[in-house]
Structure formats: C-alpha cells, structure tokens
Design a protein around this motif. Structure first.
Motif, PDB file in Angstrom:
ATOM      1  N   UNK A   1      51.989 -18.107  -9.298  1.00 23.25           N
ATOM      2  CA  UNK A   1      51.381 -17.400 -10.432  1.00 23.25           C
ATOM      3  C   UNK A   1      52.286 -16.288 -10.953  1.00 23.25           C
ATOM      4  N   UNK A   2      53.517 -16.620 -11.202  1.00 24.61           N
ATOM      5  CA  UNK A   2      54.450 -15.659 -11.778  1.00 24.61           C
ATOM      6  C   UNK A   2      54.688 -14.445 -10.921  1.00 24.61           C
ATOM      7  N   UNK A   3      54.735 -14.656  -9.635  1.00 26.73           N
ATOM      8  CA  UNK A   3      55.123 -13.574  -8.738  1.00 26.73           C
ATOM      9  C   UNK A   3      54.000 -12.657  -8.337  1.00 26.73           C
ATOM     10  N   UNK A   4      52.751 -12.956  -8.801  1.00 25.80           N
ATOM     11  CA  UNK A   4      51.636 -12.098  -8.400  1.00 25.80           C
ATOM     12  C   UNK A   4      51.239 -12.336  -6.955  1.00 25.80           C
ATOM     13  N   UNK A   5      51.269 -13.590  -6.551  1.00 28.51           N
ATOM     14  CA  UNK A   5      50.942 -13.922  -5.165  1.00 28.51           C
ATOM     15  C   UNK A   5      52.188 -14.469  -4.508  1.00 28.51           C
ATOM     16  N   UNK A   6      52.582 -13.870  -3.401  1.00 24.49           N
ATOM     17  CA  UNK A   6      53.781 -14.405  -2.747  1.00 24.49           C
ATOM     18  C   UNK A   6      53.654 -14.323  -1.233  1.00 24.49           C
ATOM     19  N   UNK A   7      54.381 -15.215  -0.616  1.00 22.96           N
ATOM     20  CA  UNK A   7      54.409 -15.215   0.845  1.00 22.96           C
ATOM     21  C   UNK A   7      55.746 -14.630   1.262  1.00 22.96           C
ATOM     22  N   UNK A   8      55.690 -13.630   2.125  1.00 22.25           N
ATOM     23  CA  UNK A   8      56.935 -12.993   2.551  1.00 22.25           C
ATOM     24  C   UNK A   8      57.250 -13.389   3.987  1.00 22.25           C
ATOM     25  N   UNK A   9      58.483 -13.152   4.359  1.00 24.14           N
ATOM     26  CA  UNK A   9      58.904 -13.425   5.730  1.00 24.14           C
ATOM     27  C   UNK A   9      58.096 -12.561   6.697  1.00 24.14           C
ATOM     28  N   UNK A  10      57.938 -11.270   6.352  1.00 20.97           N
ATOM     29  CA  UNK A  10      57.159 -10.358   7.190  1.00 20.97           C
ATOM     30  C   UNK A  10      55.697 -10.796   7.285  1.00 20.97           C
ATOM     31  N   UNK A  11      55.191 -11.342   6.150  1.00 22.42           N
ATOM     32  CA  UNK A  11      53.802 -11.806   6.110  1.00 22.42           C
ATOM     33  C   UNK A  11      53.566 -12.915   7.116  1.00 22.42           C
ATOM     34  N   UNK A  12      54.478 -13.899   7.129  1.00 21.74           N
ATOM     35  CA  UNK A  12      54.325 -15.021   8.060  1.00 21.74           C
ATOM     36  C   UNK A  12      54.337 -14.509   9.492  1.00 21.74           C
ATOM     37  N   UNK A  13      55.292 -13.657   9.757  1.00 15.26           N
ATOM     38  CA  UNK A  13      55.458 -13.112  11.095  1.00 15.26           C
ATOM     39  C   UNK A  13      54.184 -12.379  11.546  1.00 15.26           C
ATOM     40  N   UNK A  14      53.668 -11.541  10.646  1.00 13.51           N
ATOM     41  CA  UNK A  14      52.490 -10.757  10.972  1.00 13.51           C
ATOM     42  C   UNK A  14      51.261 -11.659  11.157  1.00 13.51           C
ATOM     43  N   UNK A  15      51.133 -12.650  10.256  1.00 18.28           N
ATOM     44  CA  UNK A  15      49.977 -13.546  10.317  1.00 18.28           C
ATOM     45  C   UNK A  15      49.954 -14.293  11.641  1.00 18.28           C
ATOM     46  N   UNK A  16      51.137 -14.781  12.039  1.00 16.80           N
ATOM     47  CA  UNK A  16      51.197 -15.526  13.310  1.00 16.80           C
ATOM     48  C   UNK A  16      50.816 -14.611  14.473  1.00 16.80           C
ATOM     49  N   UNK A  17      51.375 -13.412  14.454  1.00 16.23           N
ATOM     50  CA  UNK A  17      51.073 -12.476  15.543  1.00 16.23           C
ATOM     51  C   UNK A  17      49.585 -12.142  15.610  1.00 16.23           C
ATOM     52  N   UNK A  18      49.015 -11.859  14.425  1.00 20.90           N
ATOM     53  CA  UNK A  18      47.588 -11.490  14.394  1.00 20.90           C
ATOM     54  C   UNK A  18      46.732 -12.645  14.904  1.00 20.90           C
ATOM     55  N   UNK A  19      47.073 -13.846  14.466  1.00 18.58           N
ATOM     56  CA  UNK A  19      46.296 -15.014  14.883  1.00 18.58           C
ATOM     57  C   UNK A  19      46.369 -15.173  16.389  1.00 18.58           C
ATOM     58  N   UNK A  20      47.592 -15.063  16.921  1.00 25.06           N
ATOM     59  CA  UNK A  20      47.762 -15.188  18.369  1.00 25.06           C
ATOM     60  C   UNK A  20      46.978 -14.093  19.095  1.00 25.06           C
ATOM     61  N   UNK A  21      47.079 -12.891  18.560  1.00 23.38           N
ATOM     62  CA  UNK A  21      46.412 -11.754  19.195  1.00 23.38           C
ATOM     63  C   UNK A  21      44.908 -11.982  19.262  1.00 23.38           C
ATOM     64  N   UNK A  22      44.338 -12.432  18.117  1.00 22.93           N
ATOM     65  CA  UNK A  22      42.887 -12.677  18.080  1.00 22.93           C
ATOM     66  C   UNK A  22      42.473 -13.773  19.055  1.00 22.93           C
TER      67      UNK A  22
END
Lengths: 299, 267
Positions: free
Chosen positions: B97-118
């Motif tokens: 959507x023209x750069x409004x929504x983006x996935x970042x490298x840090x985002x992936x890393x954080x998401x994986x960690x949070x999921x594992x943590x939960x």
C-alpha cells in the motif's frame, strides 16, 4: 454421671424483626434431662421441629443451653477452655453429606480432624487407615468424594469423626437425604461402631426402622421428652406414637392391628422373624390358619 | 461449557516431575517465566526449548495433550505476532500500500521472539498444573508464602479457602445444572434474546444458586468447627512437604539452566 448428661436444659431461639429488636422467642428445647451411659446406643426420635436437632447441637457445644446445664464427659459445655476437648470427645455427623466433606480425596478428609488436633503425621495415617476400615471405605481412600454415593459419603463423614477418637458420636439425621440402600449402609456402619468399637452412639432420626437395635429410645415432641424406654417398650405404645405423628414400623403396626382383632400376640414386636414365630405359636394353640400369616414375609 | 476449561487440569501419571515437591515446581515455573524475558538472542530460546523438552520428556505427559491446551491462546498469539510484524520500525524488507504497511527485519525478529516467549510461557506454566494436583499446589503456596505472615497476610486462611473452593466447584456446577433445568421446566428461557435479555434471564438462576451456596457455606463452617478446626495455629499436616533428594537435584538443574540461559542468551 454418664458420658453425656443434660439437666433441665432449655434452649430458646430469639426471634428478631428487621431492625434487630427482639420480637419474642421460641422454646426449641424445654426442660430436657437425660443421662447417657458410656457404650450405649441411644436413639432420639421426633418429627420435624420437635427440637431433636437443637438438642443434638448441645452435645457438641455448638449451642449452649439458655437455662440448665450440659456435661460432656464430665465437662460443662460452657467452659470455654474445654471447648476443643468437648468437640473431640463428642464427634458430630450432620445431615447433608456434601456439606461436611472438606477434603478433595477421601483420605484427606478423614485426616482433617486429627490434623486440627495437632496429631503427629505418622499417627494421622494410622488413624485414617483404621477409621476407613471400620466403616468399610478403605478401598475408596484415594477417590474423590464427589464420585461416591450418598451412603458412601456419609460413611466417610463417620470415618472423619472416628479418626478423632471420640468417646461418643452424635449423628444428626445422617440418613435423611439417602436412598434406602444408603440408609442401610450407614445404619450398619453405625451399629458396627457401637458393637465393635464400643463407642457411644446417639442417633437422631425419624425413621423408626433405625432405632430397633437401640439400647434406649427418647421420643421428643415440642421440645420435651415425651416418651423414654427400650424400643420394645416404646413400640408397644402404638396409639401414643401415632398421636406424636410418628410412624411405627410396618411389622409392629401389623402385630398391633392383629392384636386389636383379638389375636393373642406379645406387645412391641420389632422384627419380621419375631412376628412369624409369634404367629406360629398362635397357630399351634388355635389350630387354625391365619390368612395374614403369609403377608408378614413380605412387608 | 465450564467443563471444557483445560487450564489447571491435572494429568495423572506417576513421573519424577509429578513427585517433585510443589514448591520446586512453583518456584521453577516462576523463574523459568522470568528467564524468558532476559533473552536477547536465539540461543537463549534454544536453551529454554531444550529445558522444556527435558521436563516434558520426564513428565511423560503426551506432547499432543499439552499442545491441545495452546489452542485457547492461538488468537492472542496471532494478534501479537501481527502487531509486532507490521508495526516495528527499522530496515524495511517488503512494503504494501505505497509504503504505509511494511515488514521490517526487526519486526520479523521481534515477532518470532514474542511468539516463542508466549508459547514457552504457556507450556511452562501448564507443565506445572498438569503435573501437580490442586491440593498439592495450595499446600506448596501456603508453605512458600509463610513469611508473609509477618506482614499479617492470612496465608493459611487463603490456602484453605482455595482448597475449599476447588472442592465445591463440581458440586456447584451440578447445582447450577439442576436449577437451570428446574427453571427451564417452568418456562425460563436462557437461550434466545439479545444480550441484555439473556443477562436478565440469568437472575432466576443466580439467586437460588447464591442462596444455596451460602447455606452450604454455613453448614460447612459448622462441620469444620465440630471437627475442631480453629485456624492454622497448632495444626498438624497429614502430608507434610519435606524436600527429598530429587528436589535438590531439580533445584540444581534449574540453577544450571538459569546460568546457561541468561549467560548465553544475553551475549
């Protein structure tokens, strides 16, 4: 003095209105005196509201007499420092089996009383084992009380009291919420306690069949002791019992009716074999068959 | 419906973990959960996973049974992952959507960690409830929290209340069922209508239920007093908690895990 002695006991429930002002009072127990000997099997009979449960609660120092005195094992129940000794020597089993089981496992519930008394751990286990064996519930010791039948739950409650090593057990209508089978189970367990363990039993009930084996029966009405004597003496007074709205056992009633019709039977017949034997004798002397004779075998 | 709740359900087998002192399990679970928040790299999670795997293996509780309990938090997990994935600033990898929504490298890393943590958090704490009976748990809590008595916290009373509550849950559930049927038989409707109407329909269910609960409480109090209950003072224990050798070993393992996990996980 016996294990439990009551002298002119009066107990009044105070009625209050919504503001808490005293409106009046109801005499639940009125001038009751009794003396119960160690090792006896006592039955207290009475219809609803006759004051029998109120009287029972005096024997465990749950209620204190308004007038008069109650002694348990020689101790006045109003002496505060003796409260726990009194409750230990006179155990109490209540009506609703669900509302008196505290533990989530049968053996834990039986151990509750000794735990409260501060009995050492090893002895608690010994007491739990012997109490559960005495009521025939040892094989259920690891079960959850929720999975047991009413009669079994009530036997667990009895074991719980037994583990406190009481001198006497007061059972306040322990069979009122049970089916006939559960009732038989409980009565059998209670009789065994009295016969084998020599514990004084005070059974409060309105089922006549349960008091046949008692040593002594008290009949209560309107807070007073209306009749007193052995089951045989009590049951021979059928008219009086009827006036007190109590049901006489079927066999006794049948014998009484036959007697009224002119048959020469002894008074106060309590069991079916007794009546059969009496009728056989009667048949021998009259040389005539009584058509009612067949009915007794299946009351 | 209330019967379906698997939280705190006990799984009956006879394993080393089951036999451990409840205090070890309570303390261990707490420390395990705290340790999860210290990790800053993948290795911490690897060590935590290995530790959990060891516990699950020793407990002999089937893994599928544990995972079944996870379904309840699946939705929460997805939301958390999504938020972390899309809303973390940093180096963009993909954008829509023209750069409004983006996935970042840090985002992936954080998401994986949070999921594992939960996931680890839920599995870790359910390992405690799966292997400890509620009674044991309250006993352990009572003993662990005993120092709070100095601050006038009624520890024994709270533990007693918890175990009585646990004892009466099935009885009150049964009673609810009975009252519900009795009211339905008299024409009560619990199923249809809007939310407000349904809530109103609960009144004829709750009032008798509360009255009966109070009556039961009164009876129970009487029965407890008749059996010489007078609070925690001078009370003996039928099943006293005494540390065994295996509890010492368990503490040692836990200590090793903490040192290794936090040491490596924070590098």
């Amino acid at each position: 003095m016996g294990i439990i002695k009551a002298q002119d006991v009066v107990y009044e429930y105070v009625k209050r209105d919504e503001e808490g002002n005293v409106e009046g009072s109801i005499r639940a127990v009125d001038q009751v005196s009794l003396d119960i000997e160690q090792g006896d099997f006592i039955a207290i009979l009475g219809h609803n509201g006759s004051g029998k449960s109120t009287l029972a609660k005096h024997m465990n120092a749950i209620l204190y007499p308004t007038e008069g005195c109650v002694w348990v094992d020689g101790k006045d129940t109003r002496a505060e420092e003796e409260l726990w000794n009194i409750r230990q020597s006179a155990g109490m089993v209540f009506q609703n089996p669900d509302n008196q089981i505290i533990g989530q496992v049968v053996e834990e519930d039986v151990g509750f009383g000794p735990e409260n008394m501060g009995v050492p751990t090893k002895e608690i286990w010994e007491r739990v084992e012997e109490s559960l064996k005495a009521v025939g519930m040892y094989q259920y010791r690891k079960h959850s009380p929720n999975k047991l039948s009413g009669g079994q739950k009530q036997r667990v409650s009895i074991a719980g009291v037994l583990a406190m090593h009481p001198k006497c057990i007061v059972l306040d209508e322990p069979t009122a919420m049970l089916d006939p089978n559960g009732r038989k189970e409980v009565v059998r367990a209670v009789r065994a306690l009295n016969d084998v363990e020599k514990i004084t039993v005070i059974l409060i009930t309105h089922y006549m069949e349960e008091i046949v084996h008692a040593d002594k029966v008290f009949v209560m009405d309107q807070g007073r002791i209306a009749m007193e004597g052995t089951p045989r003496e009590i049951f021979s007074r059928v008219e009086e019992l009827k006036a007190l709205r109590l049901d006489v056992p079927q066999v006794t009633l049948l014998a009484y009716e036959l007697q009224k019709q002119g048959l020469d039977l002894p008074r106060g017949i309590l069991t079916i074999p007794e009546l059969v034997a009496a009728l056989e004798r009667e048949k021998g002397s009259l040389k005539k068959d009584t058509p009612e004779g067949k009915d007794k075998k299946c009351p | 419906m209330l019967r379906d709740i698997t939280l705190g359900q006990y799984y009956q087998t006879d394993s080393v973990i089951h036999r451990l002192d409840p205090r070890v399990k309570l303390g261990g679970t707490l420390l395990f959960i705290i340790s999860l928040f210290f990790f800053q790299n993948m290795w911490g999670y690897v060590i935590a996973a290995a530790f959990l795997a060891l516990v699950i293996h020793l407990s002999t509780v089937p893994f599928r049974y544990i995972v079944k309990g996870m379904r309840a938090i699946l939705f929460l997990l997805l939301i958390t992952v999504a938020f972390n994935l899309f809303l973390t600033p940093g180096t963009p990898l993909v954008s829509f959507f023209g750069g409004h929504v983006r996935i970042t490298y840090e985002g992936i890393r954080l998401a994986v960690f949070i999921a594992l943590r939960l996931c680890f958090l839920i599995i870790g704490s359910s390992m405690m409830t799966l292997t400890t009976t509620p009674n044991n748990l309250t006993d352990g809590m009572e003993k662990m929290l005993r120092p709070l008595k100095l601050f006038k916290v009624p520890v024994h009373e709270v533990a007693m209340m918890m175990s009585i509550a646990l004892r009466f849950i099935p009885i009150l559930l049964e009673e609810t069922d009975k009252i519900m049927k009795a009211q339905i038989a008299r024409g009560a409707d619990f199923e249809s209508g809007k939310l407000v109407q349904r809530a109103k329909a609960m009144v004829p269910l709750l009032v008798p239920l509360f009255i009966s609960a109070f009556r039961r409480a009164n009876d129970l109090a009487l029965a407890m007093e008749a059996r010489c209950y007078r609070g925690g003072e001078g009370r003996a224990k039928m099943k006293p908690l005494i540390y065994q050798k295996r509890d010492g070993i368990a503490y040692l393992c836990l200590g090793l895990y903490l040192v290794a996990g936090i040491g490596i996980g924070r590098l």
